[in-house]
Design an enzyme around this catalytic site. Structure first.
Site, mmCIF file in Angstrom:
data_model
loop_
_atom_site.group_PDB
_atom_site.id
_atom_site.type_symbol
_atom_site.label_atom_id
_atom_site.label_comp_id
_atom_site.label_asym_id
_atom_site.label_seq_id
_atom_site.Cartn_x
_atom_site.Cartn_y
_atom_site.Cartn_z
ATOM 1 N N SER A 123 0.969 -1.402 0.068
ATOM 2 C CA SER A 123 -0.058 -0.091 0.035
ATOM 3 C C SER A 123 0.452 1.326 -0.160
ATOM 4 C CB SER A 123 -1.033 0.225 1.412
ATOM 5 O OG SER A 123 0.456 0.361 2.368
ATOM 6 N N LYS A 124 0.071 1.760 -0.330
ATOM 7 C CA LYS A 124 0.932 3.791 -0.401
ATOM 8 C C LYS A 124 1.645 4.255 0.908
ATOM 9 C CE LYS A 124 -1.835 6.115 -3.758
ATOM 10 N NZ LYS A 124 -3.694 6.742 -3.156
ATOM 11 N N ARG A 125 1.690 3.243 2.247
ATOM 12 C CA ARG A 125 2.249 3.501 3.737
ATOM 13 C C ARG A 125 3.731 3.069 3.048
ATOM 14 N NH1 ARG A 125 2.505 -0.776 7.425
ATOM 15 N NH2 ARG A 125 0.503 -2.314 6.204
ATOM 16 N N HIS A 126 4.639 1.853 2.185
ATOM 17 C CA HIS A 126 4.942 1.048 2.370
ATOM 18 C C HIS A 126 6.129 2.228 0.560
ATOM 19 C CE1 HIS A 126 2.756 -2.106 3.337
ATOM 20 N NE2 HIS A 126 3.375 -2.387 3.811
#
Ligand code: GLU
Length: 488
Positions: free
Chosen positions: A261-264
């Site tokens: 996801s975007k947090r990665h």
């Protein structure tokens, strides 16, 4: 003659093209190439609320940038169009009617509240929820009464009837191209909706009709669709349509094994591109998520991969998206770029500088001097500030750690004094600096310390590109002016 291989990628435009979809597209594309088949793009925009033209454009642009060109699709057309689901709405009712007429589907008048109650009861009883099928055997009078109340029916698929007609058992098995034999007890699916009460087809229904009419021979997609596959096989059979072969790819997980996801980091192809990844590196990288080249050589352009690719060799397990590995690949691909291409590709990352300060020759030289350590194209932004402007910003550490020392001050005074008489060409600067370092070495100052002082004054940093190259690009005036400014 064997049937023509026809595969498709069917993204829903509810976001920018995800790298996972790019990988699915690539495997479909490679499979088509390998088998002289066709690669088709279909836009599944039935969820009008989540769909936007911006996302559709992004899907087109990203696939094109990756070199995954389609043979048939919304823009290029083809014999089985339209290739945008929302333009196919008049196609589906006929097939719904066929299922109603043959008893493989029935009208369901249950309200959302009634269905909620059923679900709540199942939850309370700690049982998996399946629809009660209470509308299966409504009489015509009962239906007429419900219609008169203003209720509009959804259409449900009759699983029990399909099981009896085609399988004799509730266990449905199929041979997956990637995962081998898969099976499921279709009693657990529940009579699912194929057409909503507003008349819109559901994904599972539209996809079957589209795949059948577009003569799709192989459906290659993510394993999150496996449970849909059982539903789809039943619909194909009930309509008397040939069932395509299915292949399900493992998921792509983040390095911490959670869903990517975007947090990665970036997840959309266009975001990777904005961050300075090359599409050549990205496509090479995603090919290795589940597939490995036979010679172990990982850096491989798509044309090479296409020669080597075999669908049966795709790993059935999940793959980890290693951002570091992608960066490593990207730096390789940057190194392989021809100079003129690289010069152009770096420009979007240099907008904060006034490139007109440099002649084309100087710009070329600057790129030559700085390209080696680039991992991302965007790394160039921080690598080059000292090539621009009269003055230079000196970071604190360089100021106190280097420039403020007595040695540095003495070196710089001497440098300014001597360099004003130097001829400012690469060759001469090399020689002069060599001599200059020698003189200071005799006074007990290490050559690298001498160079630190000069570099710090002129670039504001203690590390960077080749010093002679920098001096040459900056010219004598700017170089000496910066050196003088650094003297207290
Ligand atoms: N629109 C579906 C998705 O994006 C397509 C799934 C399929 O390939 O059938 O997940």
């Amino acid at each position: 003659m064997a049937e023509e291989v026809r595969v498709r990628i069917a993204p829903s435009p509810s976001g920018n093209l995800h790298v996972g979809t790019a990988r699915t597209a690539l495997f479909n594309y490679l499979f088509a190439k390998k088998n002289n088949g066709k690669f088709i793009l279909r836009i599944e925009d039935t969820d009008a609320e989540r769909t936007s033209q911006e996302y559709i454009d992004n899907i087109f642009d990203s696939l094109k940038a990756l070199g995954l060109n389609w043979d048939e699709g919304p823009d290029v057309g083809g014999p089985y169009g339209p290739y945008t689901q929302s333009e196919r709405f008049d196609i589906y009712p006929k097939y719904v009617q066929q299922l109603l007429d043959s008893g493989f589907a029935y009208e369901c008048f249950c309200t959302p509240e009634e269905l909620e109650q059923e679900k709540a009861a199942a939850t309370a009883a700690k049982k998996p929820y399946v629809y009660s099928r209470k509308c299966e055997n409504l009489t015509e009078e009962e239906k007429a009464k419900l219609r008169a109340e203003g209720r509009k029916p959804a259409i449900r698929f009759n699983i029990a009837k399909a099981q009896k007609a085609f399988h004799d058992t509730s266990i449905l098995e199929f041979e997956d191209l990637v995962k081998g034999k898969l099976h499921m007890d279709t009693d657990l699916l529940g009579d699912f909706v194929i057409q909503k009460s507003n008349g819109a087809p559901t994904y599972n229904f539209a996809v079957v009709i589209d795949d059948a009419l577009m003569k799709i021979s192989h459906v290659i997609r993510g394993e999150d669709h496996i449970s849909n596959t059982y539903k789809q096989i039943l619909i194909f059979e009930a309509l008397g349509l040939p069932v395509p072969r299915f292949g399900h790819l493992g998921m792509i997980l983040a390095p911490d094994r959670s869903k990517l996801s975007k947090r990665h980091g970036a997840t959309a192809v266009s975001d990777f591109v904005k961050q300075g990844y090359l599409t050549e590196a990205l496509i090479n990288f995603v090919a290795l998520l589940g597939w490995a080249p036979s010679d172990g050589e990982e850096i491989k352009p798509v044309e090479e991969i296409a020669k080597d690719f075999r669908i049966g060799e795709i790993s059935s397990s999940n793959s980890i998206f290693e951002y570091d590995k992608l960066k490593w690949m990207n730096s390789h691909y940057i190194k392989m770029l021809p100079m003129e291409t690289l010069k152009e590709m770096l420009k979007p990352y240099l907008t904060q500088y006034d490139l007109s300060e440099l002649t084309d020759e100087q710009y070329t030289k600057m790129v030559e001097l700085t390209r080696e350590p680039l991992t991302l194209l965007s790394d160039i932004t921080d690598a080059v500030p000292y090539f621009f402007g009269k003055d230079v910003t000196i970071d604190d550490e360089t100021q106190t750690g280097t420039l403020d020392t007595e040695t540095a001050q003495d070196v710089l005074k001497d440098f300014v004094e001597k360099a004003k008489d130097w001829e400012w060409s690469e060759e001469v600067l090399h020689q002069e600096l060599e001599v200059f370092r020698g003189v200071w070495k005799e006074k007990g100052v290490k050559p690298k310390v001498t160079m630190w002082a000069i570099r710090a004054a002129i670039t504001g940093r203690t590390r960077g590109a080749d010093m002679v190259g920098i001096l040459e690009i900056l010219g004598k005036e700017t170089s000496l002016c910066r050196a003088k400014k650094a003297i207290k």
